[in-house]
Design an enzyme around this catalytic site. Sequence first.
Site, PDB file in Angstrom:
ATOM      1  N   VAL A 111      30.810  38.190  38.538  1.00 11.37           N
ATOM      2  CA  VAL A 111      29.729  37.761  39.316  1.00 11.37           C
ATOM      3  C   VAL A 111      28.734  38.897  39.277  1.00 11.37           C
ATOM      4  O   VAL A 111      27.505  38.747  39.441  1.00 11.37           O
ATOM      5  CB  VAL A 111      30.063  37.141  40.805  1.00 11.37           C
ATOM      6  CG1 VAL A 111      28.978  36.722  41.447  1.00 11.37           C
ATOM      7  CG2 VAL A 111      30.996  35.781  40.296  1.00 11.37           C
ATOM      8  N   LYS A 129      34.987  33.391  49.075  1.00 12.25           N
ATOM      9  CA  LYS A 129      35.489  32.164  49.895  1.00 12.25           C
ATOM     10  C   LYS A 129      36.732  32.553  50.506  1.00 12.25           C
ATOM     11  O   LYS A 129      36.917  31.950  51.677  1.00 12.25           O
ATOM     12  CB  LYS A 129      35.508  30.997  48.985  1.00 12.25           C
ATOM     13  CG  LYS A 129      36.480  31.220  47.743  1.00 12.25           C
ATOM     14  CD  LYS A 129      36.168  30.125  46.682  1.00 12.25           C
ATOM     15  CE  LYS A 129      36.825  30.627  45.421  1.00 12.25           C
ATOM     16  NZ  LYS A 129      36.084  31.765  44.865  1.00 12.25           N
ATOM     17  N   GLY A 132      30.076  27.488  43.187  1.00  6.11           N
ATOM     18  CA  GLY A 132      29.289  28.198  42.073  1.00  6.11           C
ATOM     19  C   GLY A 132      27.772  28.161  42.281  1.00  6.11           C
ATOM     20  O   GLY A 132      27.468  28.209  43.309  1.00  6.11           O
ATOM     21  N   GLY A 145      39.711  31.126  29.750  1.00  8.51           N
ATOM     22  CA  GLY A 145      39.282  31.947  30.716  1.00  8.51           C
ATOM     23  C   GLY A 145      38.979  31.134  32.154  1.00  8.51           C
ATOM     24  O   GLY A 145      38.359  31.457  32.873  1.00  8.51           O
ATOM     25  N   GLU A 170      43.656  31.659  35.805  1.00  7.12           N
ATOM     26  CA  GLU A 170      43.953  33.016  35.618  1.00  7.12           C
ATOM     27  C   GLU A 170      45.581  33.088  35.273  1.00  7.12           C
ATOM     28  O   GLU A 170      46.256  32.151  35.257  1.00  7.12           O
ATOM     29  CB  GLU A 170      44.097  33.778  37.195  1.00  7.12           C
ATOM     30  CG  GLU A 170      42.426  33.922  37.539  1.00  7.12           C
ATOM     31  CD  GLU A 170      42.384  34.277  38.887  1.00  7.12           C
ATOM     32  OE1 GLU A 170      42.824  35.443  39.371  1.00  7.12           O
ATOM     33  OE2 GLU A 170      41.730  33.499  39.679  1.00  7.12           O
ATOM     34  N   LYS A 206      37.006  26.175  50.363  1.00 11.83           N
ATOM     35  CA  LYS A 206      35.942  25.672  50.056  1.00 11.83           C
ATOM     36  C   LYS A 206      35.835  24.392  50.957  1.00 11.83           C
ATOM     37  O   LYS A 206      34.483  24.169  51.499  1.00 11.83           O
ATOM     38  CB  LYS A 206      35.462  25.077  48.594  1.00 11.83           C
ATOM     39  CG  LYS A 206      35.464  26.317  47.740  1.00 11.83           C
ATOM     40  CD  LYS A 206      35.706  26.033  46.200  1.00 11.83           C
ATOM     41  CE  LYS A 206      35.447  27.213  45.140  1.00 11.83           C
ATOM     42  NZ  LYS A 206      35.775  26.955  43.708  1.00 11.83           N
ATOM     43  N   GLY A 226      31.589  30.811  36.654  1.00 11.44           N
ATOM     44  CA  GLY A 226      30.921  31.504  35.570  1.00 11.44           C
ATOM     45  C   GLY A 226      30.017  32.439  36.268  1.00 11.44           C
ATOM     46  O   GLY A 226      29.504  32.304  37.280  1.00 11.44           O
TER      47      GLY A 226
END
Lengths: 403, 403
Positions: B11, B101, B130, B183, B186, B201, B298
């Site tokens: 990020v 978050k 996002g 990707g 994880e 969230k 992303g």
Amino acid sequence: MKVAILGMGTVGSGVMEVIRMNRQEIERQIGASFSISHVLVRDKYKERGVELRGVTITDAIDEIHAADIDVVVEVMGGMASTRDMLLEFLEKGVHVISANKDMLAEHIDELAEAANRNGAMLMYEASVAGGIPIINGISQGLNANRIQEVMGILNGTTNYILTKMTGEGWDYEKALDAAKEKGYAEADPTNDVAGFDAQRKIVLLSRLAYNRKVDIGKVRAQGIDSVELKDIEAGRSAGLTMKLIGRSTFHDDRLSIEVAPVFLPDDHQLSTVSNEKNAVYISGNAVGETMFYGPGAGGRETASAVVSDLISCLRRMECVERNIVPAHEAVITEDASPKRFYVRFTVDEISAGEQLSQHGIDYELIERGEAAVIITSAIKPEKLRALVENNDSIYVTYKVEGD
Amino acid sequence: MKVAILGMGTVGSGVMEVIRMNRQEIERQIGASFSISHVLVRDKYKERGVELRGVTITDAIDEIHAADIDVVVEVMGGMASTRDMLLEFLEKGVHVISANKDMLAEHIDELAEAANRNGAMLMYEASVAGGIPIINGISQGLNANRIQEVMGILNGTTNYILTKMTGEGWDYEKALDAAKEKGYAEADPTNDVAGFDAQRKIVLLSRLAYNRKVDIGKVRAQGIDSVELKDIEAGRSAGLTMKLIGRSTFHDDRLSIEVAPVFLPDDHQLSTVSNEKNAVYISGNAVGETMFYGPGAGGRETASAVVSDLISCLRRMECVERNIVPAHEAVITEDASPKRFYVRFTVDEISAGEQLSQHGIDYELIERGEAAVIITSAIKPEKLRALVENNDSIYVTYKVEGD
């Protein structure tokens, strides 16, 4: 702080209603109280079915000028004379909120210039896509992007007509009549069906998205008035759905913009936007593709956008930029509203059916056999729990949401 | 104005990239210039594949405290120590933007209180969904409403897994492996697949939507790690699509909130949200139902939200509230990119085919007979025009958009 509303039709009444419903929440956000002090109407003796106690109802604009108003909310429509009226307020530094897309699509640049000259705000969230906060989305939420494309279903009337032609097999005339009956189409539906309404909205969105003045006279608009059912049906057989699309792209400092009925692949997000709903796709060079969906019209729905502008405007006047800190802890309880449930048993449909009827649960059988699967009718969660508790013959359950 | 970025992972790199791409547009909106003066990293000698010329790279937080920073952007993750670090900045009146978050879902109230005590802003658009500007949507665009329901696909990894199980018939393990390869997941996917990420969230969204503190310890979260393919398939046969849904409702001052895999009707707007995309439904008492859709993860996409917060923050510092008046008139040109076109002829498929091949246009035949219908392959509009001009055997054409 004093607010005047110009016009008291569907949207004006919606504004009064939303403020009445949510005044406490609204004033909490502003950090101050405000009043709707004046309403401008053509006929001040007309019965309007909206609570206007404490509000001065007038047909004389001078009375509003004399009243030292902070914010004017224009929801009356009209072109040149409305522009003149709003310019006069802006020149005096009065903030203006307008839902008038027809007028704004022609005059927004001069209004915004007058506003800037006089330290006033000009806000117009309600002018595009009803209650969808798309102006805010572009100017705030996505402002880190260079916007590359705006594409939307911007007119509820034509989307309702196309939805009925596509889904029910109605011809254009029948669908138009139904839209009139529903109150979506006016007696003279030209503005909607010829694409003019969508044209104004794509002009306003594109101006904001690309930071360019847009001459509406140069924007091609094709409506749906000559769309034939047979084309919609041929498209369907090829996996395509017809929508009236306002679309613009901006590349190498060149704007392409038009309104036209186009076909979209059935799995495109805009294809599933039905009836009077609106939706806007925005593509930006950081975020990629986003979409905003919601009601494109309606008094209360459009008022959501008008009042949101009003809150932002009054907050800025008050310089309220506090972070939200809830005063209270939430009391958390189960959502006890009735829902359908998916249930997979480890037993066959006969045993499952016996259990379900013992618990008085109606259901639809999905899979027979050694591990029956059923979907219940809408029942309270406690009813499902009573069935599941200490029951070895149930393997898994899932909620069904969104009915 | 000086900005420090804490963390330079996916990020953080995205933030640097978006600022580099769009600096001119960003500074126009702020009405001033700004610099990324410091970046905090763990290993300052690591090669990062991102342009950091002119930026002080440090592993010492004291260096940033000493540098008189206006805004800190936290994109490094971490829990208690990160909270402590951000509190220290807020206590000094430094504005904080965070995408964290995990930490915010636990500590946002104390951070916001510290911010308010010190006249600082705490912004966190990037922490939920996002690049979708949903925090802004709730706190600004829909703030005229009492929000009644928030329901969303809030985790891209699990949505990708469920999409593949539903669409490709893969089992959970195969879909999870694919998500890792892409990707999206994880090495230890617990946070995503057990529903913890979505839980954080929905807590952050619900707090904001209902103005209530929400104790995350009381929020039930069920993941998708025990979902079996056979249930997804049985649901499909009944017109239902499984999604991992974070949902909360607020009625009579009671909050219901949970994360769980649920079934949605296929024609529900959230059912069509596929792969790693996110979407959030908001229902309010004025606007009714709205939906916000976009990328849930992303680097560049999430940076869109971070930089949007940064713009808002710097604008407020500068008290920039000018209305946008574009300086330039748009140059309007046709969209000349290749598209598919729907064409209905007044002649049969043999005559139509001859014409099309004369113009070198590939096509798919949709309807045979006296009035053949075809869809072209993607061609430039000029190629279609050449076919249509002075051609009596073509009845109507429509563009196909959105491929």
